[in-house]
Design an enzyme around this catalytic site. Structure first.
Site, PDB file in Angstrom:
ATOM      1  N   HIS A 210       7.337  -0.683   4.406  1.00 42.53           N
ATOM      2  CA  HIS A 210       7.674   0.195   5.528  1.00 42.53           C
ATOM      3  C   HIS A 210       6.407   0.682   6.207  1.00 42.53           C
ATOM      4  CE1 HIS A 210       6.597   3.183   2.478  1.00 42.53           C
ATOM      5  NE2 HIS A 210       6.526   4.088   3.432  1.00 42.53           N
TER       6      HIS A 210
ATOM      7  N   SER B 195       3.622   5.824  -0.798  1.00 44.48           N
ATOM      8  CA  SER B 195       4.378   6.561  -1.803  1.00 44.48           C
ATOM      9  C   SER B 195       5.667   5.832  -2.196  1.00 44.48           C
ATOM     10  CB  SER B 195       4.676   7.983  -1.329  1.00 44.48           C
ATOM     11  OG  SER B 195       5.413   7.947  -0.134  1.00 44.48           O
TER      12      SER B 195
HETATM   13  O1  LIG Z   1       4.169   9.767   4.145  1.00 44.00           O
HETATM   14  P1  LIG Z   1       3.832   9.168   2.811  1.00 44.00           P
HETATM   15  O2  LIG Z   1       3.909   7.659   2.800  1.00 44.00           O
HETATM   16  O3  LIG Z   1       4.589   9.798   1.694  1.00 44.00           O
HETATM   17  O4  LIG Z   1       2.292   9.553   2.568  1.00 44.00           O
HETATM   18  C1  LIG Z   1       1.174   8.780   2.836  1.00 44.00           C
HETATM   19  O5  LIG Z   1       0.915   8.643   4.233  1.00 44.00           O
HETATM   20  C2  LIG Z   1       0.596   9.848   4.936  1.00 44.00           C
HETATM   21  C3  LIG Z   1       0.232   9.477   6.353  1.00 44.00           C
HETATM   22  O6  LIG Z   1      -0.837   8.566   6.402  1.00 44.00           O
HETATM   23  C4  LIG Z   1      -0.537  10.621   4.262  1.00 44.00           C
HETATM   24  O7  LIG Z   1      -0.619  11.898   4.871  1.00 44.00           O
HETATM   25  C5  LIG Z   1      -0.291  10.806   2.767  1.00 44.00           C
HETATM   26  O8  LIG Z   1      -1.413  11.407   2.170  1.00 44.00           O
HETATM   27  C6  LIG Z   1      -0.004   9.435   2.146  1.00 44.00           C
HETATM   28  O9  LIG Z   1       0.239   9.565   0.770  1.00 44.00           O
END
Ligand SMILES: O=P(O)(O)O[C@H]1O[C@H](CO)[C@@H](O)[C@H](O)[C@H]1O
Ligand SMILES: O=P(O)(O)O[C@H]1O[C@H](CO)[C@@H](O)[C@H](O)[C@H]1O
Lengths: 349, 349
Positions: free
Chosen positions: B167, B162
């Site tokens: 990171h 995201s």
């Molecule tokens: O925590 P983030 O980077 O926003 O989110 C990402 O990693 C998470 C952990 O693998 C997932 O649950 C999310 O669906 C993904 O978009």
């Protein structure tokens, strides 16, 4: 500290059908999203596409020509992942173990129309799709080297659907695959102890609680399982325990088609798009056993989370550790329950 | 009929670490693709992005301001999926079972530079990332309510990352999640019978065969497991059995960092893009037990199949029935082995 609340606090839920747990994080739906978004082009498709290898009369990759079919049409996949003519054998070398696998992969066209998906078809066009699934299961299931038949549909590009023409697939094979074999083990375990089908008892509980029921009709219930992983995951469950779809009466087939139609209309209405998902039927193996423990059902795994363009990524933690969801199954169920029963495109007309 | 050939014929392979089987369909890589393709925009990122909540000195969603960090930086996720202050409790009602889950979710910034991923960093910048993982595992693992620590990285938008700033994440929690607990059970089972670590024996076999080894250095081996699911899946395995990453010597840490660097450079070189994946470490639970059966390892699950824009969809059959792959693990390993060891961007310069 206030008491634990299943609707607000992080928790794990047991999937009684697999014995595995899902991580639920209800408070997490508020996080901002600046990652990948999906295309949301509303491309209006033609009724017939001359470049589509599933449209009637068109030529396929292997040179075969599709018939001018009017209803449904199935054929053996030109690129079968599990072909029937695989030589039998095995490879065992210490910790390295492999076994040949024979099977058959079929493609099932739902309609000659290139532009119609299930929620936009008429009920009397959906019944033949189910009739065909049943036929295929009967024929493939009777083959000597086949012990399991997986009926499924990948809907939408985001779900890896490689051709927009409405179709599903049927992969039949020697071995019982990983997911159905977990369900087999758990249902059998329950049946041995209680002498009843696990999903009969589960359904009874869900109908009394009425927190995760989307709707019911004469012979089917649509619900969001207590242990659902995907944001808007759902299950169609026959009220009468049957091991396989081949056991349905004509009345039950109609009821099933109506429930399939009704659920997918609600899905399309959720974000007013053709709602993507992978769906399929879990049923007893076709291994000449009775399987009284099995209660067949159809599951829907849709990837979208917040809108037509923001999906739930099952990555990182989910791939490496444990499935995890943000909105609760109860929220998903209430949302789907509240959706209109008429397709949004018809309302606009 | 010609004899069964593992390199050409459909078969199933056993994953010794989970006890589950994967469907391999080597002949299937030839099918045409007219489905979804991925964007492949080479956006050159700035070294510092003022709108990025991970860059040094910037403000995060909860109002906190990041320090002007020079190396690595970790903090508690503002939207933790498993927060520490979850009230303890459970919900048991017949077949419905849920339990509260306490944990901690941390974000680990690899570098102050917004534009550098591991393959583009210098070796002496990667060592601190691993030092930080070890530190976090030690600190989190020592907490009363923590029994398992999952270190992972989602790289690339396609993997649900995201935020583009390089990171990873660390989720620590009460319960051992589904995937590591399968590995625990299988490794323990093997250890009880043979008195040796399963992965020690496996590694010995792989080194003799030399069909799936990508490379090795002083203390680590990079290989494609015999049972790999993803097209270019890989594993980094320490030569010495250690239960957890916290047991590494300084020399082993350097060797691990070098292997991590080398593998990710090969990945980037494969399609000459920043290669997406979810990667992470599977290690023994932090439950105050010794776990002699555990041999920690790092796994890489990359989604791309044929090019920078065509990925493998784990949908339909894979979600409902069984993981399935097209190209063989041996092909994946040879391809990665043959990739240059210098990052393609440096070659161009
Ligand atoms: O925590 P983030 O980077 O926003 O989110 C990402 O990693 C998470 C952990 O693998 C997932 O649950 C999310 O669906 C993904 O978009
Ligand atoms: O057979 P198709 O539609 O070309 O392919 C699709 O469904 C298959 C079965 O779920 C998957 O293995 C493929 O990854 C997916 O793209």
């Amino acid at each position: 500290m206030r008491p634990f609340d299943i609707h607000d606090d992080a928790h794990r839920r047991l999937n009684i059908l697999t014995g595995e747990w899902v991580q639920v994080s209800p408070h997490r739906s508020k996080r901002p999203w600046s990652g990948q978004t999906e295309k949301n082009e509303i491309i209006s498709k033609p009724e017939y596409d001359e470049s589509c290898y599933l449209c009637p009369g068109n030529k396929r990759a292997n040179g075969d020509v599709n018939p001018q079919y009017n209803g449904t049409f199935s054929f053996s996949n030109d690129f079968a992942a599990i072909p029937p003519d695989t030589p039998k054998g095995q490879f065992i070398d210490g910790l390295l173990q492999a076994k040949s696998e024979q099977g058959t992969c079929k493609v099932v066209c739902f309609s000659p129309r290139h532009d119609l998906t299930v929620p936009e078809m008429e009920l009397d066009q959906i019944i033949p799709v189910i009739d065909l699934w049943i036929d295929e299961c009967e024929t493939l299931g009777a083959l000597e080297h086949i012990n399991y038949v997986q009926v499924f549909e990948n809907k939408g590009e985001i779900m890896g659907c490689s051709n927009a023409h409405p179709h599903g697939q049927i992969w039949a094979q020697e071995t019982i695959p990983v997911e159905p074999s977990k369900k087999q083990e758990r249902q059998l375990g329950y049946f041995k102890i209680h002498g009843r089908s696990m999903l009969d008892d589960y359904l009874e509980q869900e109908l009394v609680k009425d927190e995760r029921i989307i709707f019911e009709n004469d012979h089917f219930v649509a619900l969001v399982p207590f242990w659902a992983v995907w944001p808007y995951e759902a299950m169609l469950l026959p009220k009468r325990r049957m091991s396989r779809i081949t056991e349905m009466s004509h009345e039950e087939i109609e009821s099933f088609a109506a429930a399939y139609h009704r659920l997918t209309i609600k899905y399309d209405n959720l974000f007013e798009i053709s709602f993507p998902y992978s769906a399929g039927i879990h049923q007893a193996p076709f291994d000449n056993e009775i399987h009284e423990e099995w209660h067949w059902h159809m599951v829907f795994y849709p990837p979208l989370l917040r809108s037509a363009t923001v999906k739930k990524f099952m990555v990182g933690y989910e791939m490496l550790a444990n499935p995890q969801r943000d909105i609760t199954p109860e929220f998903g169920a209430q949302k789907l329950k509240s959706m209109p029963e008429v397709h949004y495109k018809r309302l606009v007309e």
